[in-house]
Design a protein around this motif. Structure first.
Motif, PDB file in Angstrom:
ATOM      1  N   GLU A   1      -7.357   0.080   3.016  1.00 45.04           N
ATOM      2  CA  GLU A   1      -7.733  -0.444   4.333  1.00 45.04           C
ATOM      3  C   GLU A   1      -6.791  -1.561   4.777  1.00 45.04           C
ATOM      4  N   LEU A   2      -6.314  -2.359   3.829  1.00 48.41           N
ATOM      5  CA  LEU A   2      -5.362  -3.416   4.186  1.00 48.41           C
ATOM      6  C   LEU A   2      -4.093  -2.813   4.785  1.00 48.41           C
ATOM      7  N   THR A   3      -3.655  -1.692   4.245  1.00 58.36           N
ATOM      8  CA  THR A   3      -2.450  -1.032   4.766  1.00 58.36           C
ATOM      9  C   THR A   3      -2.656  -0.607   6.214  1.00 58.36           C
ATOM     10  N   ARG A   4      -3.851  -0.113   6.520  1.00 58.72           N
ATOM     11  CA  ARG A   4      -4.158   0.245   7.909  1.00 58.72           C
ATOM     12  C   ARG A   4      -4.000  -0.961   8.825  1.00 58.72           C
ATOM     13  N   LYS A   5      -4.456  -2.108   8.348  1.00 57.28           N
ATOM     14  CA  LYS A   5      -4.388  -3.326   9.153  1.00 57.28           C
ATOM     15  C   LYS A   5      -2.938  -3.767   9.372  1.00 57.28           C
ATOM     16  N   LEU A   6      -2.133  -3.669   8.327  1.00 57.96           N
ATOM     17  CA  LEU A   6      -0.740  -4.105   8.421  1.00 57.96           C
ATOM     18  C   LEU A   6       0.085  -3.218   9.349  1.00 57.96           C
ATOM     19  N   GLU A   7      -0.270  -1.936   9.431  1.00 56.55           N
ATOM     20  CA  GLU A   7       0.520  -1.007  10.250  1.00 56.55           C
ATOM     21  C   GLU A   7      -0.190  -0.632  11.546  1.00 56.55           C
ATOM     22  N   GLU A   8      -1.057  -1.513  12.040  1.00 60.35           N
ATOM     23  CA  GLU A   8      -1.818  -1.197  13.242  1.00 60.35           C
ATOM     24  C   GLU A   8      -0.949  -1.033  14.483  1.00 60.35           C
ATOM     25  N   ASP A   9       0.281  -1.552  14.444  1.00 61.38           N
ATOM     26  CA  ASP A   9       1.191  -1.398  15.594  1.00 61.38           C
ATOM     27  C   ASP A   9       1.934  -0.068  15.577  1.00 61.38           C
ATOM     28  N   ASP A  10       1.742   0.715  14.521  1.00 61.88           N
ATOM     29  CA  ASP A  10       2.422   2.007  14.416  1.00 61.88           C
ATOM     30  C   ASP A  10       1.556   3.092  15.051  1.00 61.88           C
ATOM     31  N   THR A  11       2.036   3.653  16.160  1.00 63.64           N
ATOM     32  CA  THR A  11       1.355   4.783  16.796  1.00 63.64           C
ATOM     33  C   THR A  11       2.009   6.066  16.306  1.00 63.64           C
ATOM     34  N   PRO A  12       1.298   6.883  15.514  1.00 60.69           N
ATOM     35  CA  PRO A  12       1.910   8.102  14.969  1.00 60.69           C
ATOM     36  C   PRO A  12       2.437   9.015  16.068  1.00 60.69           C
ATOM     37  N   GLN A  13       3.566   9.661  15.790  1.00 63.43           N
ATOM     38  CA  GLN A  13       4.190  10.567  16.745  1.00 63.43           C
ATOM     39  C   GLN A  13       3.912  12.019  16.368  1.00 63.43           C
ATOM     40  N   GLN A  14       3.971  12.884  17.363  1.00 65.68           N
ATOM     41  CA  GLN A  14       3.857  14.310  17.114  1.00 65.68           C
ATOM     42  C   GLN A  14       5.165  14.819  16.489  1.00 65.68           C
ATOM     43  N   PRO A  15       5.083  15.758  15.550  1.00 67.54           N
ATOM     44  CA  PRO A  15       6.317  16.249  14.915  1.00 67.54           C
ATOM     45  C   PRO A  15       7.298  16.870  15.906  1.00 67.54           C
ATOM     46  N   ASP A  16       6.791  17.540  16.950  1.00 68.16           N
ATOM     47  CA  ASP A  16       7.695  18.120  17.944  1.00 68.16           C
ATOM     48  C   ASP A  16       8.505  17.032  18.649  1.00 68.16           C
ATOM     49  N   ASP A  17       7.873  15.888  18.913  1.00 64.77           N
ATOM     50  CA  ASP A  17       8.580  14.789  19.579  1.00 64.77           C
ATOM     51  C   ASP A  17       9.652  14.194  18.673  1.00 64.77           C
TER      52      ASP A  17
ATOM     53  N   GLY B   1       0.796  -1.215   0.000  1.00 60.45           N
ATOM     54  CA  GLY B   1       0.000   0.000   0.000  1.00 60.45           C
ATOM     55  C   GLY B   1       0.832   1.271   0.000  1.00 60.45           C
ATOM     56  N   TYR B   2       2.154   1.126   0.110  1.00 61.50           N
ATOM     57  CA  TYR B   2       3.050   2.285   0.047  1.00 61.50           C
ATOM     58  C   TYR B   2       3.991   2.182  -1.158  1.00 61.50           C
ATOM     59  N   SER B   3       3.564   1.487  -2.190  1.00 63.65           N
ATOM     60  CA  SER B   3       4.467   1.198  -3.308  1.00 63.65           C
ATOM     61  C   SER B   3       4.966   2.423  -4.067  1.00 63.65           C
ATOM     62  N   PRO B   4       4.199   3.518  -4.215  1.00 61.90           N
ATOM     63  CA  PRO B   4       4.788   4.705  -4.857  1.00 61.90           C
ATOM     64  C   PRO B   4       5.772   5.433  -3.948  1.00 61.90           C
ATOM     65  N   TYR B   5       5.600   5.276  -2.628  1.00 57.63           N
ATOM     66  CA  TYR B   5       6.334   6.056  -1.632  1.00 57.63           C
ATOM     67  C   TYR B   5       7.640   5.390  -1.201  1.00 57.63           C
ATOM     68  N   SER B   6       7.580   4.089  -0.886  1.00 56.94           N
ATOM     69  CA  SER B   6       8.745   3.387  -0.331  1.00 56.94           C
ATOM     70  C   SER B   6       9.966   3.420  -1.234  1.00 56.94           C
ATOM     71  N   PRO B   7       9.842   3.212  -2.568  1.00 58.59           N
ATOM     72  CA  PRO B   7      11.040   3.239  -3.410  1.00 58.59           C
ATOM     73  C   PRO B   7      11.773   4.576  -3.377  1.00 58.59           C
TER      74      PRO B   7
END
Length: 379
Positions: free
Chosen positions: A283-299, A219-225
């Motif tokens: 939606e599949l990408t959301r499921k695969l990355e469910e362990d990723d808790t987004p961080q605040q940019p300041d942090d 689900g990130y194929s345009p971005y990851s490369p």
């Protein structure tokens, strides 16, 4: 203990190996403790360029650099956002009484996807900086367009490379060509008539990458490369700047200052573009990355600057990010026993994670069909 002595006497190479390991570990521990006392990324009085500095992580880094006493130049396209961001950055600056010279701030509107922009930016900042080259470059520009590979248009694939890889490549290319050539004015000032070089503060390029460069996710194929290309560029530059730095130890022409390269691998960051990213995300990408808790940019910015001050080349900003770094370090430089530890642990974890991802993708296709790869939530 007696058994150990007998073993050592009968097989002395075991004792040699154990002694060698202890010496190496002791050396790294002492080196880490000693290095931790020294700030390897002082910024007070230096001039920093931050691309993508009008919002998100770029703005957070620019603001925190200003709070540490740096002169800050932010680059983006939207002039309204730039003016608003500069006011915020200026407000974070140190008090005039705390600085020998007054801090300066500048915003520049350029399209970084244009290869001509980078040279113009570097020249303009150098002129604005009283003819002195900028000291720091943070490449934070870019956006994320999630999609399955086949679902994304060719323009989207190309656009991600332009926005992420090429924009940072153009800036790094322009500033390295400025930095690697000796400046007659700087050399005259540094020699003080003695013929001996006096080192200027080390100059730094900091790339903002993604942990997806270590471990791609469906689900990130345009971005990851594009991020993987950035990582490969940084690894190569990390070796090449050693040539420039080595030349400073000789008698021939050399740069005015040492040059260091760094690369930051955050996971999800809550930013103005994050909502749009989630809207496009399958939606599949959301499921695969469910362990990723987004961080605040300041942090993320705070962690980044702290690790830069410690001298890190590769920087990750969360526990899961450390594991992904360990799993995908490949030929990247290890900074010590900590990197070796994450490399070992990540290599074990990835044995289970990648097959699990593939099984989840297969099950998703079985349940939802071939057209379940589009963006947005599906019922």
């Amino acid at each position: 203990m007696t058994d150990f002595r007998l073993l050592a006497l009968r097989h002395p190479y075991i004792l040699y190996t154990i002694s060698f390991v202890i010496i190496i570990l002791t050396r790294y521990i002492v080196q880490m403790l000693w290095s931790s006392r020294k700030n390897k990324f002082p910024v007070a009085g230096l001039t920093a360029i931050v691309t993508g500095g009008s919002q998100g992580l770029g703005l957070s880094l620019a603001t925190q650099l200003a709070a540490k006493g740096a002169n800050v130049v932010i680059v983006a396209q939207d002039t309204v956002k730039l003016r608003k961001a500069q006011a915020e950055i200026e407000a974070a600056g140190v008090k005039p009484s705390d600085m020998e010279q007054k801090q300066r701030f500048l915003n520049l509107s350029y399209d970084l996807r244009n290869p001509e922009s980078a040279k113009k930016i570097v020249e303009r900042v150098t002129s604005w900086n009283d003819g002195r080259a900028p000291d720091l470059l943070f490449c934070c520009a870019g956006n994320c367009h999630p999609s399955f590979f086949a679902d994304a248009s060719l323009d989207t694939h190309r656009g991600q490379m332009d926005t992420i890889y090429w924009s940072s490549m153009y800036m790094a290319h322009a500033i390295l060509n400025l930095w690697k050539e000796p400046s007659s004015s700087d050399n005259d000032r540094n020699n003080n008539g003695t013929g001996k070089k006096i080192a200027l503060p080390t100059r730094h390029i900091v790339f903002t990458c993604s942990t997806l460069a270590f471990l791609p996710v469906a689900g990130y194929s345009p971005y990851s490369p594009a991020k993987a290309a950035m990582r490969a560029m940084a690894d190569g530059l990390n070796q090449e700047v050693a040539v420039y730095n080595g030349s400073r130890q000789g008698k021939g022409p050399s740069p005015d200052a040492d040059i260091n390269v760094h690369i930051v691998f955050p996971m999800g960051i809550i930013s103005p573009g994050f909502e749009n990213e989630n809207r496009l995300k399958p939606e599949l990408t959301r499921k695969l990355e469910e362990d990723d808790t987004p961080q605040q940019p300041d942090d993320v910015a705070k962690i980044t600057l702290k690790r830069l001050e410690a001298g890190d080349y590769i920087i990750t900003t969360s526990f899961v990010g450390h594991l992904m770094r360990g799993a995908g370090m490949g030929g990247s430089l290890r900074g010590g026993v900590v990197d070796v530890f994450w490399n070992w642990l990540g290599s074990i974890v990835v044995l289970f994670v990648v097959p699990d991802f593939i099984n989840k993708c297969r099950a998703w296709g079985k349940q939802r069909g071939v057209h379940s790869t589009t963006g947005g939530k599906t019922d």
